[in-house]
Design an enzyme around this catalytic site. Structure first.
Site, mmCIF file in Angstrom:
data_model
loop_
_atom_site.group_PDB
_atom_site.id
_atom_site.type_symbol
_atom_site.label_atom_id
_atom_site.label_comp_id
_atom_site.label_asym_id
_atom_site.label_seq_id
_atom_site.Cartn_x
_atom_site.Cartn_y
_atom_site.Cartn_z
ATOM 1 N N GLU A 137 0.829 -1.212 0.000
ATOM 2 C CA GLU A 137 0.000 0.000 0.000
ATOM 3 C C GLU A 137 0.861 1.259 0.000
ATOM 4 O OE1 GLU A 137 -3.105 0.442 -0.533
ATOM 5 O OE2 GLU A 137 -3.590 -1.682 -0.589
ATOM 6 N N GLY B 242 10.615 7.991 -5.665
ATOM 7 C CA GLY B 242 10.142 9.336 -5.319
ATOM 8 C C GLY B 242 9.398 9.364 -3.989
ATOM 9 N N TYR C 56 -7.055 5.868 4.651
ATOM 10 C CA TYR C 56 -7.176 4.919 3.538
ATOM 11 C C TYR C 56 -6.317 3.670 3.797
ATOM 12 C CZ TYR C 56 -5.804 2.403 -0.501
ATOM 13 O OH TYR C 56 -5.493 1.355 -1.307
ATOM 14 N N ASP D 52 -9.841 5.488 -1.927
ATOM 15 C CA ASP D 52 -8.698 6.122 -2.601
ATOM 16 C C ASP D 52 -9.213 6.906 -3.820
ATOM 17 O OD1 ASP D 52 -9.279 4.219 -4.499
ATOM 18 O OD2 ASP D 52 -7.234 3.432 -4.672
#
Ligand code: SF4
Length: 347
Positions: free
Chosen positions: A34, A78, A117, A135
C-alpha cells in the site's frame, strides 16, 4: 446482496488482476504494498515490492535495517518521506508491539505514514474488518456511479462518499469489496477514458444517464507548481567527485546529491562562477562547463536543473563541511535522487 455490489463482485472474480499482495493476509506485506503503490504505477511498484520483501521479509528485518539501506532500495520511487515513515513505523512495531503488526484500525492509524485509507486497506485485507478504503479510484467511481458532485478534495465531503461505501460494504467480504471497488476505478471507470460500454454497472450509472461523466469527480483546488532552479556541480577530482547529504525539511531529505547552488532564476556561466566562489570558496578562475540541462517535474515543483562540470587541479577546499569526496564506485551504494543517479549514469 445489493445488485450493484453483486455485479461488481462478478466482474472482479473474472477480471481482478492477480497481484502478489492480493494473495497474502500478512499485514506487513499488505502495508508495504500500500505504501509503495501510493503515487506509483502498479508495474513499477511491483518490482519494488518484490525487492523489499526479499531484503526485508519481516517487519523486524525492516526495523533492524539502516535508514540508508531503506532509502537506497527506495531510490527511483520518489516521495522519499514514504520510505522514512515506513522505517520509523517498523521500529515502533518492533519496540511497542514486540514485532507483531497491530491488529486493529485505531492502532494501525497511529503509525507514521498511515492515513485513513491505508489503515482501512490493511484492516480489511489482513483482518477482514469492514472499513471502506476510499482512494482516488474509488472516489471517481462512486462520484460517477451515483452522480455525486461534492468536491473530492474538500475534507468535509469525505463523509458523503464514506456513507455510500459504508452502506454498500455492509455484510460483504470487506477484502473483496475494497479490492473490487478500487479495481473498477483503475481498470474501467478510468479518469479520461471510462469504458462505459463494458462496464458491469452501466445500467445503474447515474452519471451515464445524466451525461455528467466528464465533469466528475469535481475538484475545487488547483495544483500550484513552484519553479526552482538547481545548479549541480560535478567537481571532477582524481578518481572521484564531491557529494553532499541533503538536510532540512525539503524534498529528498537525507539523500545524497552533487553540491548544489539553488538560485531564483537560471544562472549563466559568469553568474555560476561568482556563486561558486562565494558559496563554496573554490577558485573562481577555474574553467566551468555547462554539461546538461534537465527539467524534473515533481507533484508540486518543477526543477530546472543545470549540471556544471569543474576540474580543479588542486584538492578543493569548501566552506561547507558537509561536502565530501567519493570515488567512482563508492557512491553507487548511497541513496540518490533519481535525477542525480541518471546524471551520473550519463557521465
Ligand atoms: Fe464509470 Fe461509465 Fe461505469 Fe458509469 S458506466 S461507472 S462512468 S465506467
Amino acid at each position: 446482496m445489493n445488485q450493484i455490489v453483486f455485479e461488481i463482485f462478478q466482474w472482479f472474480s473474472k477480471n481482478g488482476r492477480n497481484l502478489p499482495w492480493r494473495n497474502t493476509k500478512d499485514p506487513y506485506k499488505i502495508w508495504l504494498s500500500e505504501i509503495i503503490l501510493q503515487q506509483t504505477q502498479i508495474i513499477q511498484g511491483q518490482a519494488y515490492y518484490e525487492k523489499f520483501v526479499e531484503n526485508f521479509p519481516t517487519v523486524n528485518a525492516l526495523a533492524n535495517a539502516s535508514e540508508e539501506k531503506v532509502l537506497k532500495l527506495w531510490q527511483g520511487l520518489g516521495y522519499y518521506s514514504r520510505a522514512r515513515n515506513l522505517h520509523k513505523a517498523a521500529r515502533i512495531i518492533k519496540t511497542t508491539y514486540k514485532g507483531k503488526f497491530p491488529d486493529n484500525y485505531v492502532d494501525i492509524l497511529q503509525l507514521p505514514g498511515i492515513g485513513e485509507y491505508t489503515a482501512a486497506a490493511i484492516s480489511s485485507f489482513a483482518y477482514h474488518m469492514p472499513y471502506p478504503a476510499l482512494d482516488g479510484n474509488v472516489y471517481r467511481f462512486i462520484s460517477r456511479l451515483y452522480n455525486i458532485d461534492a468536491a473530492i478534495d474538500e475534507p468535509k465531503n469525505k463523509k458523503i462518499y464514506m456513507a455510500v461505501l459504508t452502506e454498500l460494504i455492509h455484510n460483504q467480504d470487506p477484502a473483496i469489496f475494497n479490492n473490487a471497488m478500487m479495481e473498477m476505478g483503475a481498470l474501467v471507470c478510468k479518469p479520461a477514458l471510462p469504458d462505459c460500454k463494458n462496464c458491469c454497472v452501466a445500467n445503474y450509472c447515474e452519471a451515464l444517464k445524466s451525461g455528467t461523466i466528464a465533469k466528475l469527480p469535481v475538484k475545487n483546488k488547483k495544483l500550484t507548481i513552484k519553479n526552482r532552479y538547481f545548479n549541480y556541480l560535478f567537481i571532477d577530482y582524481k578518481n572521484g567527485f564531491y557529494i553532499e547529504k541533503r538536510t532540512g525539511k525539503d524534498i529528498w531529505e537525507n539523500l545524497y546529491q552533487l553540491p548544489l547552488i539553488e538560485s531564483l532564476k537560471p544562472l549563466d556561466i559568469s553568474e555560476i562562477a561568482e556563486a561558486i566562489s562565494k558559496e563554496l570558496s573554490i577558485q573562481s578562475t577555474l574553467p566551468i562547463t555547462l554539461d546538461k540541462e534537465v527539467k524534473h517535474v515533481l507533484t508540486h515543483q518543477k526543477l530546472h536543473t543545470r549540471f556544471w562540470i569543474l576540474k580543479p587541479e588542486k584538492q578543493p577546499q569548501f566552506k561547507n563541511n558537509d561536502i565530501i569526496f567519493t570515488d567512482r564506485l563508492k557512491y553507487k551504494k548511497l541513496a540518490l535522487p533519481q535525477l542525480i543517479a541518471n546524471y551520473l549514469l550519463h557521465l
